[in-house]
Design a protein around this motif. Structure first.
Motif, PDB file in Angstrom:
ATOM      1  N   ASN A   1     -14.113  -3.122  -2.011  1.00  0.00           N
ATOM      2  CA  ASN A   1     -12.665  -3.209  -2.232  1.00  0.00           C
ATOM      3  C   ASN A   1     -12.004  -1.843  -2.127  1.00  0.00           C
TER       4      ASN A   1
ATOM      5  N   MET B   1     -19.000  -7.411   2.048  1.00  0.00           N
ATOM      6  CA  MET B   1     -17.945  -6.996   2.966  1.00  0.00           C
ATOM      7  C   MET B   1     -18.226  -7.616   4.333  1.00  0.00           C
ATOM      8  N   SER B   2     -17.224  -8.203   4.931  1.00  0.00           N
ATOM      9  CA  SER B   2     -17.414  -8.827   6.240  1.00  0.00           C
ATOM     10  C   SER B   2     -17.587  -7.768   7.319  1.00  0.00           C
TER      11      SER B   2
ATOM     12  N   SER C   1     -14.164  -6.214   8.295  1.00  0.00           N
ATOM     13  CA  SER C   1     -13.670  -5.182   7.383  1.00  0.00           C
ATOM     14  C   SER C   1     -14.500  -3.911   7.503  1.00  0.00           C
TER      15      SER C   1
ATOM     16  N   SER D   1     -16.182 -15.467  -1.738  1.00  0.00           N
ATOM     17  CA  SER D   1     -16.027 -14.116  -1.174  1.00  0.00           C
ATOM     18  C   SER D   1     -15.506 -14.160   0.251  1.00  0.00           C
ATOM     19  N   GLU D   2     -15.940 -15.168   1.021  1.00  0.00           N
ATOM     20  CA  GLU D   2     -15.481 -15.289   2.411  1.00  0.00           C
ATOM     21  C   GLU D   2     -13.982 -15.522   2.476  1.00  0.00           C
TER      22      GLU D   2
ATOM     23  N   GLU E   1     -12.025 -12.403   1.285  1.00  0.00           N
ATOM     24  CA  GLU E   1     -12.015 -11.388   2.348  1.00  0.00           C
ATOM     25  C   GLU E   1     -10.878 -11.650   3.327  1.00  0.00           C
TER      26      GLU E   1
ATOM     27  N   GLN F   1      -6.917  -9.609   4.040  1.00  0.00           N
ATOM     28  CA  GLN F   1      -6.443  -9.111   5.328  1.00  0.00           C
ATOM     29  C   GLN F   1      -4.972  -9.459   5.575  1.00  0.00           C
TER      30      GLN F   1
END
Length: 533
Positions: free
Chosen positions: A276, A305-306, A309, A434-435, A438, A442
């Motif tokens: 983050n 974290m994707s 990102s 979390s997906e 994320e 954005q």
């Protein structure tokens, strides 16, 4: 490498462990680096060389010994980022004491419960936390003495006494399996527990981390520490520089611009942050105004974290980013070494001396590549257990069940999906919050987001609801966010439970969402709205 039973193994590492207690090992390494700068505390304008740390640590060790501290005695430390922590930690290790860092943010209930379990002989704290600690002491059978850091206090007797130039650390019996440090678990699902780190477990991890295979830190590095010392990430950001010869620059309070300015001013080469915070730095409008050319490595852990990102952060900060996976109980498990080709979105491969398996939640059998399951770990630095709790931490075959849903690919790179307890079930689908978080992050109008599952009134399945913090000046609406997600994700991931706008989302200092607290806040808000309706 994986065997026929789908158990995976990290690289072989034959580096021998030094046959000395942890404190002795750290003291020897500190002496090697002499007058090189070891620590810079930016906020308090303090700088210490490795030689300074030797003098301060030995002084503390001698004072603790004179006060009757014995191997196994617990020393509790309540501070966020005091410059007195390192000499107290090393000095305590030299006499065999067990250091137990605690978060100053713990409320009276949590602080009292943990200290009742630890029963410390001494409690050290920053002056601004002394009043709160004094309220706890009458409830402790050990009747600890409270000492405040800072000048003109009893702490002066520890840090300013003339230490012996020929100091020889005391012998510590059976040191391999002896407790060295008690760290609190993250407390994301409830009450934090005291995780035991032994001399052996910390030594084994440090030898691998600074060794030739991983080389997480070098003597020519300047590391920026933001994580407080009462979390495992902050502890190792203090320990690894001590034994690798790196310089650590420490910020006890920060903003995005302050971090970027510090990287520029102190020529930081390594940055350890939560995903983050990494994204926040990359999105800071003034980011490109700072000279970040010395930054060569960013290490992210604590949450996922994707790949998208990750690429964005690497471009904005012009540095290589590596995601790692660690727990308080197992320390560093997965990661990319300094020579690995990083796979975006992956937490890397198993580290040396670690073995793992991914098991089906229903059958308990090992699964193969690209199949979700629980990560189970075995390693030399797996912790001894929970302090004051005789319940076994591992199963009868020696595996630690992490509670994290993961999968791995054909190259044995691991991907963390979410906490199993956080996975949301909708009909026959499993959804990772979390997906969705994320993707919401954005959106240009979103500063922070947390997704929860709540029972739907219609079909009694879990519907997705998100708590959102708007960016300053943003007027993004619930309808806009619902439509945004619907246009970017499959139907079962839509926000059918709606959006709640909040001033803050409860997180641990390492960035993990405290979903049990958030759920209580949302339920309370619903009750209040029904009451006032």
């Amino acid at each position: 490498m994986r065997d026929d039973e789908r158990v995976l193994y990290g690289p072989r590492d034959d580096q021998p462990l030094p046959d000395i207690p942890l404190g002795h090992f750290i003291l020897e390494r500190l002496k090697q680096y002499g007058d090189k700068i070891a620590q810079i505390y930016v906020d308090s304008d303090e700088t210490y060389t490795f030689s300074d740390l030797v003098t301060r640590a030995v002084s503390v060790a001698e004072e603790l010994h004179d006060r009757g501290v014995q191997p196994g005695d617990v020393i509790a430390v309540i501070t966020k980022m005091s410059s007195d922590f390192t000499p107290l930690l090393v000095g305590g290790l030299l006499v065999g004491a067990v250091t137990a860092p605690l978060s100053p943010s713990f409320d009276n209930r949590v602080m009292t419960a943990l200290l009742k379990i630890y029963q410390p002989k001494y409690i050290f704290c920053d002056p601004n936390f002394a009043t709160a600690v004094e309220q706890v002491i009458p409830h402790l059978d050990s009747h600890p003495e409270l000492l405040q850091f800072g000048r003109w206090s009893a702490w002066d007797e520890f840090i300013q006494r003339r230490s012996s130039p020929n100091y020889n650390p005391m012998e510590i019996p059976s040191f391999w399996e002896r407790e060295a440090i008690i760290m609190c678990s993250s407390g994301t699902t409830g009450f934090p527990k005291g995780v035991i780190l032994t001399h052996k477990s910390i030594l084994a991890q440090m030898i691998v981390a600074i060794g030739p295979h991983v080389e997480l830190m070098r003597s020519d590095d300047t590391v920026l520490q933001l994580s407080p010392i009462f979390w495992i990430s902050g502890l190792f950001q203090q320990l690894l520089p001590l034994v690798s010869g790196a310089t650590v620059v420490i910020l006890s309070s920060f903003s995005a611009d302050k971090i970027l300015k510090t990287i520029q001013e102190y020529k930081v080469t390594e940055l350890f942050v939560s995903p983050n915070l990494a994204v926040m730095l990359a999105k800071t409008p003034s980011c490109n105004q700072y000279d970040l050319s010395t930054l060569r490595f960013i290490m992210c852990s604590s949450t996922t974290m994707s790949g998208k990102s990750q690429a964005m952060v690497e471009t904005a900060l012009n540095s290589r980013l590596s995601q790692w996976y660690a727990t308080t109980e197992a320390i560093m498990v997965l990661g990319h070494t300094s020579r690995d080709q990083v796979k975006k979105g992956s937490s890397g491969r198993l580290q040396p001396r670690v073995k793992a398996k991914v098991v089906d939640l229903t059958t308990g059998k090992c699964v193969g590549p690209m199949v979700w399951g629980e990560l189970c770990i075995s390693s030399p630095w797996l912790t001894k257990g929970y302090y004051g709790n005789s319940k076994a931490m591992v199963d009868d075959q020696g595996w630690f069940h992490t509670g994290d849903m993961v999968y791995y690919d054909e190259d044995e790179c691991f991907y963390v999906v979410d906490r199993i307890s956080d996975i949301i079930k909708y009909k026959d689908k499993q959804i990772s919050p979390s997906e969705i978080e994320e993707l919401l992050m954005q959106h240009p109008g979103v500063k922070d987001a947390a997704v929860m599952g709540f029972k739907c009134k219609v079909d009694h399945d879990e519907c997705l609801l998100t708590a959102v913090i708007r960016k300053l000046g943003s007027n993004v609406t619930e309808k806009q966010l619902v439509e945004y997600l619907a246009s970017n994700m499959e139907e079962h991931k839509w926000l059918k439970g709606g959006v709640i706008f909040m001033e803050s989302i409860p997180r641990t200092p390492t960035g993990k969402i405290q979903r049990h607290i958030l759920r209580e806040q949302i339920n309370q808000g619903k009750k209040e709205s029904r009451t006032t309706a």
